[in-house]
Design a protein around this motif. Sequence first.
Motif, PDB file in Angstrom:
ATOM      1  N   ALA A   1      18.819  25.578  28.351  1.00  0.00           N
ATOM      2  CA  ALA A   1      18.124  26.824  28.690  1.00  0.00           C
ATOM      3  C   ALA A   1      18.304  27.864  27.591  1.00  0.00           C
ATOM      4  CB  ALA A   1      18.637  27.355  30.027  1.00  0.00           C
ATOM      5  N   ASP A   2      19.495  27.907  26.991  1.00  0.00           N
ATOM      6  CA  ASP A   2      19.731  28.834  25.870  1.00  0.00           C
ATOM      7  C   ASP A   2      18.805  28.510  24.704  1.00  0.00           C
ATOM      8  OD1 ASP A   2      21.712  30.188  27.245  1.00  0.00           O
ATOM      9  OD2 ASP A   2      23.348  29.016  26.379  1.00  0.00           O
ATOM     10  N   LEU A   3      18.663  27.214  24.406  1.00  0.00           N
ATOM     11  CA  LEU A   3      17.773  26.814  23.312  1.00  0.00           C
ATOM     12  C   LEU A   3      16.322  27.174  23.622  1.00  0.00           C
ATOM     13  CD1 LEU A   3      19.242  23.344  22.260  1.00  0.00           C
ATOM     14  CD2 LEU A   3      18.931  25.319  20.763  1.00  0.00           C
ATOM     15  N   ASP A   4      15.915  26.958  24.868  1.00  0.00           N
ATOM     16  CA  ASP A   4      14.552  27.327  25.255  1.00  0.00           C
ATOM     17  C   ASP A   4      14.311  28.824  25.048  1.00  0.00           C
ATOM     18  OD1 ASP A   4      13.460  24.882  25.899  1.00  0.00           O
ATOM     19  OD2 ASP A   4      13.992  24.990  28.023  1.00  0.00           O
ATOM     20  N   ARG A   5      15.274  29.654  25.443  1.00  0.00           N
ATOM     21  CA  ARG A   5      15.115  31.103  25.275  1.00  0.00           C
ATOM     22  C   ARG A   5      15.076  31.489  23.801  1.00  0.00           C
ATOM     23  NH1 ARG A   5      18.267  31.209  30.090  1.00  0.00           N
ATOM     24  NH2 ARG A   5      20.204  31.104  28.904  1.00  0.00           N
ATOM     25  N   TYR A   6      15.908  30.840  23.002  1.00  0.00           N
ATOM     26  CA  TYR A   6      15.914  31.120  21.566  1.00  0.00           C
ATOM     27  C   TYR A   6      14.561  30.771  20.949  1.00  0.00           C
ATOM     28  CZ  TYR A   6      16.512  29.952  16.645  1.00  0.00           C
ATOM     29  OH  TYR A   6      16.339  29.832  15.286  1.00  0.00           O
ATOM     30  N   LEU A   7      14.046  29.598  21.275  1.00  0.00           N
ATOM     31  CA  LEU A   7      12.767  29.163  20.711  1.00  0.00           C
ATOM     32  C   LEU A   7      11.625  30.079  21.151  1.00  0.00           C
ATOM     33  CD1 LEU A   7      13.285  25.328  21.186  1.00  0.00           C
ATOM     34  CD2 LEU A   7      13.282  26.556  19.021  1.00  0.00           C
TER      35      LEU A   7
ATOM     36  N   LEU B   1      12.729  22.247  26.775  1.00  0.00           N
ATOM     37  CA  LEU B   1      13.785  21.249  26.884  1.00  0.00           C
ATOM     38  C   LEU B   1      14.259  21.073  28.317  1.00  0.00           C
ATOM     39  CD1 LEU B   1      15.712  22.401  23.709  1.00  0.00           C
ATOM     40  CD2 LEU B   1      14.513  20.214  23.955  1.00  0.00           C
ATOM     41  N   VAL B   2      14.410  22.173  29.045  1.00  0.00           N
ATOM     42  CA  VAL B   2      14.841  22.077  30.443  1.00  0.00           C
ATOM     43  C   VAL B   2      13.823  21.285  31.255  1.00  0.00           C
ATOM     44  CG1 VAL B   2      15.262  23.395  32.547  1.00  0.00           C
ATOM     45  CG2 VAL B   2      16.223  24.179  30.378  1.00  0.00           C
ATOM     46  N   ALA B   3      12.547  21.602  31.084  1.00  0.00           N
ATOM     47  CA  ALA B   3      11.501  20.895  31.824  1.00  0.00           C
ATOM     48  C   ALA B   3      11.450  19.423  31.436  1.00  0.00           C
ATOM     49  CB  ALA B   3      10.152  21.558  31.574  1.00  0.00           C
ATOM     50  N   ALA B   4      11.623  19.119  30.148  1.00  0.00           N
ATOM     51  CA  ALA B   4      11.623  17.718  29.701  1.00  0.00           C
ATOM     52  C   ALA B   4      12.789  16.957  30.309  1.00  0.00           C
ATOM     53  CB  ALA B   4      11.677  17.651  28.180  1.00  0.00           C
TER      54      ALA B   4
ATOM     55  N   ALA C   1      18.901  13.675  27.162  1.00  0.00           N
ATOM     56  CA  ALA C   1      18.472  13.552  25.764  1.00  0.00           C
ATOM     57  C   ALA C   1      17.013  13.972  25.625  1.00  0.00           C
ATOM     58  CB  ALA C   1      18.672  12.122  25.276  1.00  0.00           C
ATOM     59  N   PRO C   2      16.684  15.229  25.933  1.00  0.00           N
ATOM     60  CA  PRO C   2      15.283  15.662  25.830  1.00  0.00           C
ATOM     61  C   PRO C   2      14.829  15.794  24.384  1.00  0.00           C
ATOM     62  CG  PRO C   2      16.671  17.537  26.322  1.00  0.00           C
ATOM     63  CD  PRO C   2      17.564  16.320  26.376  1.00  0.00           C
ATOM     64  N   SER C   3      13.531  15.603  24.176  1.00  0.00           N
ATOM     65  CA  SER C   3      12.911  15.787  22.865  1.00  0.00           C
ATOM     66  C   SER C   3      11.538  16.405  23.095  1.00  0.00           C
ATOM     67  CB  SER C   3      12.787  14.459  22.127  1.00  0.00           C
ATOM     68  OG  SER C   3      12.201  14.635  20.860  1.00  0.00           O
TER      69      SER C   3
END
Length: 255
Positions: free
Chosen positions: A116-122, A136-139, A164-166
């Motif tokens: 979730a942190d990565l999603d917010r950053y992106l 990523l969270v949804a994947a 391992a989402p991509s």
Amino acid sequence: MLIAVLGVAVVFGGWAGWRHYRTTAIAAPPDVQGLAQAPETTQARRAAEERMAGRIDRMPELLPWAQVLGRSTVDVCRTDYRGDLWIRGKWLPVACERTVNVYLAFDGSDIRSRLADLDRYLAGQGWQSSQRWAGLVAADQYAHQPPADPTPEEVAEAAARPIAPSVEFELSTGEAVRTALEVSVTRPPGPELLTSGEDYWYEKYGSRRYRNDEGQRSEYLTWQPVRPSEVTGPAEGRYVAVLGFTTRYVQKQGE
């Protein structure tokens, strides 16, 4: 015996004729080296390098919980020959691309919060998913869904799948020169970390991916693959995220 010999001769003659046709039918390749060294290409490459650096250099500041393990850079102009078995083909347009893969390690004890942190950053940097899932969270949620009307065993199997989402991203604002981003998260060690183009090829073959032969032409401006030992070392509870930025800054149509 005579029939067998004649059969071999016919097959060999057909193969030799096909090879001769393929050799003479392939048109001369585009001047990849000339395009790579052209002043306008050099200017476009410098602009792409600056633009990409601007997106990457602040990453440690904006993701303080992640450790930068390594960074690979590949800048190459290339073209490929496309042709069917019996049909004369053609050379594809020459394209110059710059790819930077950034490898980040982080504590995965609360891995889904980090996704979730990565999603917010992106999202804050203007990236949006170009796939069916929003990030990523949804994947990850999609990958752990059991089938409809599942049995208890199927529910357990879905829950036990690795995290391992991509996801592929694109800029929501749009740019004259398109930059694509692929983000993959996984737990090391393992070769699945090195699936981003040249890094994977280097680990598998120890050489550059693109070459100069009857099917490809390439001119490398930068080739700095990451070494597997930099990113695949074991660590308890650690995950690694690979952020692969690719910018195609020049493309020349064929003649």
